[in-house]
Design a protein around this motif. Structure first.
Motif, PDB file in Angstrom:
ATOM      1  N   MET A   1       0.849  -1.170   0.000  1.00 43.19           N
ATOM      2  CA  MET A   1       0.000   0.000   0.000  1.00 43.19           C
ATOM      3  C   MET A   1       0.897   1.236   0.000  1.00 43.19           C
ATOM      4  O   MET A   1       1.817   1.334   0.797  1.00 43.19           O
ATOM      5  N   ASN A   2       0.589   2.168  -0.902  1.00 41.66           N
ATOM      6  CA  ASN A   2       1.391   3.378  -1.041  1.00 41.66           C
ATOM      7  C   ASN A   2       0.580   4.618  -0.704  1.00 41.66           C
ATOM      8  O   ASN A   2      -0.623   4.665  -0.933  1.00 41.66           O
ATOM      9  N   ARG A   3       1.278   5.613  -0.220  1.00 42.17           N
ATOM     10  CA  ARG A   3       0.673   6.914   0.054  1.00 42.17           C
ATOM     11  C   ARG A   3       0.549   7.685  -1.253  1.00 42.17           C
ATOM     12  O   ARG A   3       1.487   7.735  -2.045  1.00 42.17           O
ATOM     13  N   LEU A   4      -0.623   8.287  -1.493  1.00 42.40           N
ATOM     14  CA  LEU A   4      -0.850   9.069  -2.691  1.00 42.40           C
ATOM     15  C   LEU A   4      -0.540  10.538  -2.446  1.00 42.40           C
ATOM     16  O   LEU A   4      -0.797  11.054  -1.366  1.00 42.40           O
ATOM     17  N   GLU A   5      -0.016  11.187  -3.448  1.00 40.82           N
ATOM     18  CA  GLU A   5       0.153  12.636  -3.382  1.00 40.82           C
ATOM     19  C   GLU A   5      -1.233  13.270  -3.400  1.00 40.82           C
ATOM     20  O   GLU A   5      -2.157  12.750  -4.024  1.00 40.82           O
ATOM     21  N   ILE A   6      -1.376  14.404  -2.737  1.00 40.54           N
ATOM     22  CA  ILE A   6      -2.657  15.103  -2.675  1.00 40.54           C
ATOM     23  C   ILE A   6      -3.180  15.403  -4.085  1.00 40.54           C
ATOM     24  O   ILE A   6      -4.367  15.222  -4.373  1.00 40.54           O
ATOM     25  N   SER A   7      -2.296  15.839  -4.971  1.00 38.97           N
ATOM     26  CA  SER A   7      -2.720  16.173  -6.335  1.00 38.97           C
ATOM     27  C   SER A   7      -3.271  14.943  -7.065  1.00 38.97           C
ATOM     28  O   SER A   7      -4.266  15.039  -7.790  1.00 38.97           O
ATOM     29  N   HIS A   8      -2.638  13.792  -6.863  1.00 40.44           N
ATOM     30  CA  HIS A   8      -3.112  12.562  -7.504  1.00 40.44           C
ATOM     31  C   HIS A   8      -4.454  12.128  -6.917  1.00 40.44           C
ATOM     32  O   HIS A   8      -5.367  11.742  -7.651  1.00 40.44           O
ATOM     33  N   GLY A  79      -1.436   9.056   5.517  1.00 41.40           N
ATOM     34  CA  GLY A  79      -1.984   9.905   4.460  1.00 41.40           C
ATOM     35  C   GLY A  79      -3.050   9.170   3.677  1.00 41.40           C
ATOM     36  O   GLY A  79      -3.681   8.242   4.174  1.00 41.40           O
ATOM     37  N   ILE A  80      -3.234   9.573   2.441  1.00 38.14           N
ATOM     38  CA  ILE A  80      -4.265   9.004   1.574  1.00 38.14           C
ATOM     39  C   ILE A  80      -3.701   7.839   0.779  1.00 38.14           C
ATOM     40  O   ILE A  80      -2.606   7.929   0.226  1.00 38.14           O
ATOM     41  N   SER A  81      -4.473   6.758   0.724  1.00 35.64           N
ATOM     42  CA  SER A  81      -4.104   5.605  -0.104  1.00 35.64           C
ATOM     43  C   SER A  81      -5.282   5.270  -1.015  1.00 35.64           C
ATOM     44  O   SER A  81      -6.373   5.845  -0.904  1.00 35.64           O
ATOM     45  N   MET A  82      -5.090   4.304  -1.887  1.00 36.47           N
ATOM     46  CA  MET A  82      -6.178   3.864  -2.764  1.00 36.47           C
ATOM     47  C   MET A  82      -7.338   3.300  -1.957  1.00 36.47           C
ATOM     48  O   MET A  82      -8.479   3.337  -2.406  1.00 36.47           O
ATOM     49  N   ARG A  83      -7.075   2.815  -0.761  1.00 40.51           N
ATOM     50  CA  ARG A  83      -8.172   2.323   0.093  1.00 40.51           C
ATOM     51  C   ARG A  83      -9.140   3.458   0.417  1.00 40.51           C
ATOM     52  O   ARG A  83     -10.349   3.244   0.491  1.00 40.51           O
ATOM     53  N   ASP A  84      -8.621   4.661   0.603  1.00 39.33           N
ATOM     54  CA  ASP A  84      -9.478   5.814   0.880  1.00 39.33           C
ATOM     55  C   ASP A  84     -10.279   6.208  -0.354  1.00 39.33           C
ATOM     56  O   ASP A  84     -11.464   6.531  -0.253  1.00 39.33           O
ATOM     57  N   ILE A  85      -9.649   6.162  -1.505  1.00 35.92           N
ATOM     58  CA  ILE A  85     -10.339   6.480  -2.757  1.00 35.92           C
ATOM     59  C   ILE A  85     -11.474   5.482  -2.982  1.00 35.92           C
ATOM     60  O   ILE A  85     -12.603   5.862  -3.306  1.00 35.92           O
ATOM     61  N   GLU A  86     -11.184   4.207  -2.784  1.00 32.88           N
ATOM     62  CA  GLU A  86     -12.196   3.175  -2.969  1.00 32.88           C
ATOM     63  C   GLU A  86     -13.336   3.333  -1.964  1.00 32.88           C
ATOM     64  O   GLU A  86     -14.511   3.157  -2.311  1.00 32.88           O
ATOM     65  N   MET A  87     -13.022   3.686  -0.720  1.00 28.43           N
ATOM     66  CA  MET A  87     -14.060   3.887   0.286  1.00 28.43           C
ATOM     67  C   MET A  87     -14.909   5.110  -0.062  1.00 28.43           C
ATOM     68  O   MET A  87     -16.131   5.096   0.119  1.00 28.43           O
ATOM     69  N   ALA A  88     -14.291   6.159  -0.574  1.00 31.40           N
ATOM     70  CA  ALA A  88     -15.044   7.339  -0.994  1.00 31.40           C
ATOM     71  C   ALA A  88     -15.982   6.991  -2.144  1.00 31.40           C
ATOM     72  O   ALA A  88     -17.137   7.440  -2.174  1.00 31.40           O
ATOM     73  N   ARG A  89     -15.524   6.194  -3.084  1.00 31.45           N
ATOM     74  CA  ARG A  89     -16.367   5.777  -4.204  1.00 31.45           C
ATOM     75  C   ARG A  89     -17.557   4.957  -3.712  1.00 31.45           C
ATOM     76  O   ARG A  89     -18.686   5.149  -4.170  1.00 31.45           O
ATOM     77  N   LEU A  90     -17.295   4.038  -2.785  1.00 35.86           N
ATOM     78  CA  LEU A  90     -18.373   3.239  -2.220  1.00 35.86           C
ATOM     79  C   LEU A  90     -19.362   4.120  -1.463  1.00 35.86           C
ATOM     80  O   LEU A  90     -20.577   3.986  -1.631  1.00 35.86           O
ATOM     81  N   ALA A  91     -18.856   5.031  -0.653  1.00 36.91           N
ATOM     82  CA  ALA A  91     -19.722   5.938   0.102  1.00 36.91           C
ATOM     83  C   ALA A  91     -20.572   6.780  -0.845  1.00 36.91           C
ATOM     84  O   ALA A  91     -21.763   7.000  -0.585  1.00 36.91           O
ATOM     85  N   ALA A  92     -19.997   7.223  -1.946  1.00 38.00           N
ATOM     86  CA  ALA A  92     -20.737   8.026  -2.924  1.00 38.00           C
ATOM     87  C   ALA A  92     -21.873   7.212  -3.541  1.00 38.00           C
ATOM     88  O   ALA A  92     -22.991   7.709  -3.700  1.00 38.00           O
ATOM     89  N   ARG A  93     -21.602   5.957  -3.884  1.00 35.26           N
ATOM     90  CA  ARG A  93     -22.650   5.095  -4.462  1.00 35.26           C
ATOM     91  C   ARG A  93     -23.765   4.844  -3.446  1.00 35.26           C
ATOM     92  O   ARG A  93     -24.954   4.928  -3.777  1.00 35.26           O
ATOM     93  N   LEU A  94     -23.387   4.546  -2.205  1.00 35.63           N
ATOM     94  CA  LEU A  94     -24.386   4.326  -1.160  1.00 35.63           C
ATOM     95  C   LEU A  94     -25.228   5.577  -0.913  1.00 35.63           C
ATOM     96  O   LEU A  94     -26.445   5.501  -0.761  1.00 35.63           O
ATOM     97  N   TYR A  95     -24.551   6.713  -0.868  1.00 32.59           N
ATOM     98  CA  TYR A  95     -25.263   7.977  -0.642  1.00 32.59           C
ATOM     99  C   TYR A  95     -26.295   8.215  -1.728  1.00 32.59           C
ATOM    100  O   TYR A  95     -27.445   8.560  -1.442  1.00 32.59           O
ATOM    101  N   GLU A  96     -25.895   8.033  -2.968  1.00 30.20           N
ATOM    102  CA  GLU A  96     -26.823   8.246  -4.090  1.00 30.20           C
ATOM    103  C   GLU A  96     -28.017   7.302  -3.988  1.00 30.20           C
ATOM    104  O   GLU A  96     -29.148   7.708  -4.213  1.00 30.20           O
TER     105      GLU A  96
END
Length: 101
Positions: A1-8, A79-96
Motif C-alpha cells: 500500500m502506497n501513500r498518494l500525493e494530494i494532487s493525484h 496519508g491518503i491511499s487507494m483504500r481511501d479512494i475506494e471507500m469514498a467511491r463506495l460511500a458516494a454510491r451508497l449515498y446516491e
C-alpha cells in the motif's frame, strides 16, 4: 500500500462531487452528506460500516441528525491511499442510492 500525493488523490476524486482532499495529518479526504432524516443517515452509516468492516478500512465520522461528516485517511501510510479512494467511491454510491429513496 502506497501513500498518494494530494494532487493525484484530487484527480482520482474528480468524478465524485463534494469530496475534497486536505493536506492535513499527512493527507485526508472529507465530505459532508445530508440526508432527509436521521433514519436515512443512520442507514447509510450502517451500510458503510458493514462494508468497511469487510475490507478492514474504517472511516472517521460524525453524525448529527441528518448530517454525516466523513473523513478518510490511511493510518498505515500516514496519508491518503487507494483504500481511501475506494471507500469514498463506495460511500458516494451508497449515498446516491439511499438519498434517492
Amino acid at each position: 500500500m502506497n501513500r498518494l500525493e494530494i494532487s493525484h488523490a484530487t484527480e482520482l476524486l474528480a468524478d465524485l462531487p463534494g469530496w475534497r482532499c486536505e493536506d492535513t495529518r499527512g493527507g485526508l479526504i472529507k465530505r459532508e452528506l445530508v440526508f432527509a432524516d436521521f433514519s436515512q443517515a443512520f442507514g447509510f452509516m450502517t451500510c458503510l460500516a458493514l462494508a468497511a468492516e469487510r475490507v478492514n478500512h474504517h472511516p472517521e465520522w460524525f453524525n448529527v441528525y441528518n448530517r454525516v461528516d466523513i473523513t478518510l485517511t490511511t493510518h498505515d501510510v500516514s496519508g491518503i491511499s487507494m483504500r481511501d479512494i475506494e471507500m469514498a467511491r463506495l460511500a458516494a454510491r451508497l449515498y446516491e442510492a439511499i438519498a434517492a429513496s
